[in-house]
Design an enzyme around this catalytic site. Structure first.
Site, mmCIF file in Angstrom:
data_model
loop_
_atom_site.group_PDB
_atom_site.id
_atom_site.type_symbol
_atom_site.label_atom_id
_atom_site.label_comp_id
_atom_site.label_asym_id
_atom_site.label_seq_id
_atom_site.Cartn_x
_atom_site.Cartn_y
_atom_site.Cartn_z
ATOM 1 N N LYS A 193 -39.074 -28.302 -64.197
ATOM 2 C CA LYS A 193 -38.884 -27.011 -63.508
ATOM 3 C C LYS A 193 -37.400 -26.760 -63.265
ATOM 4 C CE LYS A 193 -40.019 -27.148 -59.086
ATOM 5 N NZ LYS A 193 -38.810 -26.949 -58.270
ATOM 6 N N CYS A 241 -40.628 -31.616 -61.001
ATOM 7 C CA CYS A 241 -39.253 -31.200 -60.696
ATOM 8 C C CYS A 241 -38.309 -31.179 -61.891
ATOM 9 C CB CYS A 241 -38.706 -32.102 -59.597
ATOM 10 S SG CYS A 241 -39.616 -31.877 -58.066
ATOM 11 N N THR A 262 -41.867 -23.551 -55.237
ATOM 12 C CA THR A 262 -41.092 -22.606 -56.060
ATOM 13 C C THR A 262 -41.355 -22.953 -57.523
ATOM 14 O OG1 THR A 262 -39.191 -24.097 -55.867
ATOM 15 C CG2 THR A 262 -39.261 -22.222 -54.359
ATOM 16 N N PHE A 277 -34.123 -34.629 -51.816
ATOM 17 C CA PHE A 277 -33.978 -35.466 -53.021
ATOM 18 C C PHE A 277 -35.069 -36.529 -53.017
ATOM 19 C CE2 PHE A 277 -30.123 -33.531 -54.427
ATOM 20 C CZ PHE A 277 -29.465 -33.118 -53.278
ATOM 21 N N PHE A 329 -32.099 -44.852 -63.595
ATOM 22 C CA PHE A 329 -32.489 -43.786 -64.538
ATOM 23 C C PHE A 329 -31.982 -44.044 -65.951
ATOM 24 C CE2 PHE A 329 -34.713 -40.500 -62.057
ATOM 25 C CZ PHE A 329 -34.766 -41.221 -60.872
ATOM 26 N N ASP A 372 -49.241 -24.079 -42.585
ATOM 27 C CA ASP A 372 -49.674 -23.762 -43.953
ATOM 28 C C ASP A 372 -50.709 -22.651 -43.855
ATOM 29 O OD1 ASP A 372 -49.543 -25.642 -46.808
ATOM 30 O OD2 ASP A 372 -50.956 -23.961 -46.680
ATOM 31 N N ARG A 408 -48.629 -33.525 -63.192
ATOM 32 C CA ARG A 408 -47.868 -32.365 -63.670
ATOM 33 C C ARG A 408 -46.864 -32.753 -64.748
ATOM 34 N NH1 ARG A 408 -46.347 -29.780 -57.877
ATOM 35 N NH2 ARG A 408 -46.303 -32.009 -57.349
HETATM 36 C C1 UDX Z 1 -37.199 -36.216 -59.055
HETATM 37 C C2 UDX Z 1 -35.840 -36.587 -58.451
HETATM 38 O O1 UDX Z 1 -35.605 -37.986 -58.672
HETATM 39 C C3 UDX Z 1 -35.841 -36.307 -56.955
HETATM 40 O O2 UDX Z 1 -34.554 -36.577 -56.422
HETATM 41 C C4 UDX Z 1 -36.192 -34.827 -56.739
HETATM 42 O O3 UDX Z 1 -36.228 -34.536 -55.355
HETATM 43 C C5 UDX Z 1 -37.531 -34.510 -57.364
HETATM 44 O O4 UDX Z 1 -37.514 -34.824 -58.760
HETATM 45 P P1 UDX Z 1 -39.614 -37.240 -59.209
HETATM 46 O O5 UDX Z 1 -39.862 -36.089 -60.130
HETATM 47 O O6 UDX Z 1 -40.590 -37.553 -58.130
HETATM 48 O O7 UDX Z 1 -38.167 -37.047 -58.480
HETATM 49 O O8 UDX Z 1 -39.558 -38.547 -60.121
HETATM 50 P P2 UDX Z 1 -38.405 -39.484 -60.707
HETATM 51 O O9 UDX Z 1 -38.595 -40.826 -60.140
HETATM 52 O O10 UDX Z 1 -37.096 -38.845 -60.604
HETATM 53 O O11 UDX Z 1 -38.829 -39.534 -62.260
HETATM 54 C C6 UDX Z 1 -38.832 -38.327 -62.984
HETATM 55 C C7 UDX Z 1 -39.310 -38.619 -64.401
HETATM 56 O O12 UDX Z 1 -38.329 -39.388 -65.102
HETATM 57 C C8 UDX Z 1 -40.614 -39.418 -64.461
HETATM 58 O O13 UDX Z 1 -41.415 -38.922 -65.510
HETATM 59 C C9 UDX Z 1 -40.144 -40.824 -64.781
HETATM 60 O O14 UDX Z 1 -41.120 -41.576 -65.495
HETATM 61 C C10 UDX Z 1 -38.933 -40.548 -65.656
HETATM 62 N N1 UDX Z 1 -37.959 -41.631 -65.638
HETATM 63 C C11 UDX Z 1 -37.285 -41.889 -64.494
HETATM 64 C C12 UDX Z 1 -37.732 -42.353 -66.796
HETATM 65 O O15 UDX Z 1 -38.348 -42.118 -67.823
HETATM 66 N N2 UDX Z 1 -36.797 -43.337 -66.777
HETATM 67 C C13 UDX Z 1 -36.099 -43.656 -65.642
HETATM 68 O O16 UDX Z 1 -35.277 -44.580 -65.684
HETATM 69 C C14 UDX Z 1 -36.358 -42.913 -64.460
#
Ligand code: UDX
Length: 444
Positions: free
Chosen positions: A263, A260, A86, A149, A249, A30, A328
């Site tokens: 973005k 993520c 990114t 992922f 989900f 880094d 974020r």
């Molecule tokens: C996500 C992807 O899951 C992951 O594969 C990728 O590499 C990065 O982005 P992350 O952003 O860490 O991971 O969180 P994630 O658990 O996916 O939740 C994303 C958002 O969706 C959160 O705000 C979460 O509260 C919301 N969410 C998720 C819901 O509101 N309901 C759900 O059932 C699942």
């Protein structure tokens, strides 16, 4: 196998530590000297359960080291992962400056038989463009793309037990080296998919945008449930039992946040438009999710009889999801802001004790536990589904609040258990039940 990982953020650091856990010799690079110094002392700058312990174990074993001097390490590396940030540009396009800066820094020294693997999430065509950039500098090196992922809060598990590994390669050498790197996953029969660079790049955006769309869909179904008498949690169960849909989900809530989903949905819409392809589903997912925050504020106001001025409101959980300290794009930023603007007195408790949250919500009181946070509250809002919020002693909470109103934006509870504790209850995707003088329901 000697591995260099450039970038020690969520993806780079977790990947470096886990590759070392596989038994490989890993150097994490880094350009932030202070960060590297903390990592050398075993201090992990991100909130990721289990990461500190795994880092220290592998550093002690001598498999994992940290440096700011990228050039000195890539010379001997068999594989170099680029895992730098990114971020989104204001117009939704992807800022690739860190990717090119890191490639620019290492290319003069990169081992010509090594494979340069981009792990950062990048628009389709970027990996090929990096190869062209290197060629223009007189460097011929194999490139590949390997999306991650990893979910924040579950990153180690997601790395060690992925549903699949996707590898965009264009040479037998790259395929051979990456096969060796991911060989430890063969023991779990993890599907390893070799494909071309573009397919691998797009698979990442397609997966994240689909997941964001799936969450947004159940949130829109929740809106309908609130006026037709259905229960969104039960609809989600009914849907999820269909193997074609799957039960993950489908948890309705205040809308998605994080670094993520926002973005990647914007990036997909942006770079597909630049290729002349319209992505209305991605666009509508973004719009619908952004609008949800306003809808949550309206829900809270309705539950508070459309007046929050001078009211005490307790907020349980402000990070974008549980098991992270990451703020974020968290829905709480808009929701807490709107309530404060309307004169409410907020108090926050978040189990991560997120420093980011304290920076964002300066001037707002923070409690160090859920119960104290709710003292004299006129409303309690659950914004993040931390597991500790699932076992709150609601009767104790009722003794502390000034007005027994629980607004559960993650549907952690049910009306029956909440009303039995004497609360009025408002949730997502279920009809709002405003019980008359709820105190009379308290069962001693
Ligand atoms: C996500 C992807 O899951 C992951 O594969 C990728 O590499 C990065 O982005 P992350 O952003 O860490 O991971 O969180 P994630 O658990 O996916 O939740 C994303 C958002 O969706 C959160 O705000 C979460 O509260 C919301 N969410 C998720 C819901 O509101 N309901 C759900 O059932 C699942």
């Amino acid at each position: 196998m000697r591995i260099t990982v450039v970038g020690t953020g969520y993806v780079g650091l977790v990947s470096g530590v886990c590759f070392a856990e596989f038994g490989f010799e890993v150097v994490c690079v880094d350009n932030n000297a202070a960060k590297i110094d903390r990592l050398r002392r075993g201090h992990v700058p991100i909130y990721e359960p289990g990461l500190s312990k795994l880092l220290r174990k592998n550093a002690t074993a001598g498999r994992l080291t940290f440096t700011t001097d990228a050039r000195s390490v890539v010379i001997d590396a068999d594989i170099v992962f680029i895992a730098v940030g990114t971020p989104s540009n204001p117009d939704g396009s992807v800022d690739l400056s860190y990717v090119y800066q890191s490639v620019e820094e290492i290319f003069p020294s990169v081992n010509k038989t090594a494979v340069l693997v981009i792990k950062s999430t990048v628009p389709v065509g970027t990996t090929a463009a990096v190869k062209g950039f290197l060629r223009s500098r007189g460097v011929e090196v194999d490139v590949a793309f390997n999306p991650e992922f990893l979910k924040e809060g579950a990153a180690i598990e997601d790395f060690m037990h992925p549903d699949r590994v996707i590898l965009g390669v264009e040479s037998p050498n790259a395929k051979k080296i990456l096969s060796q790197v991911y060989r430890p996953l063969y023991v779990f029969n993890t599907p390893i998919i070799f494909t071309n660079l573009e397919t691998a790049e797009l698979s990442k955006y397609a997966s994240n945008t689909f997941l964001a769309m799936k969450v947004t869909f159940i949130n829109e179904i929740a809106n309908l449930c609130e006026v037709c008498g259905a229960d969104v949690n039960e609809v989600a169960i009914a849907m999820g039992l269909d193997r074609r849909i799957g039960d993950r989900f489908l948890q309705a809530g205040p809308g998605y946040g994080g670094s993520c989903f926002p973005k990647d949905t914007s990036a997909l819409e942006d770079f597909s438009a630049k290729l002349g392809v319209d992505m209305p589903l991605a666009r509508e997912t973004i719009r619908s999710n952004n609008a949800r925050r306003i809808r949550m504020v309206e829900k809270i106001l309705r539950a508070c009889d459309n007046e929050v001025n001078e009211k005490n409101i307790a907020v349980l959980g402000v990070t974008f999801k549980a098991n992270t300290d990451d703020m974020r794009e968290s829905p709480s930023i808009d929701i807490v802001g709107a309530l404060t603007t309307r004169g409410a007195h907020l108090r926050i408790y978040d189990p991560s004790f997120s420093e980011q949250a304290k920076q964002i919500f300066q001037g707002i009181d923070f409690s160090d536990n859920a119960y104290d946070c709710c003292n004299e509250a006129d409303a309690v809002i659950i914004l993040t589904d931390w597991s500790e919020f699932r076992a709150i002693n609601l009767r104790e909470l009722n003794r502390r609040v000034r007005n027994p109103l629980l607004i559960d934006l993650r549907n952690i509870y049910t009306l029956s258990e909440v009303s039995a504790a004497g609360f009025n209850y408002c949730s997502v995707g279920r009809a709002f039940e405003k019980l008359k003088s709820a105190k009379e329901f308290v069962v001693e």
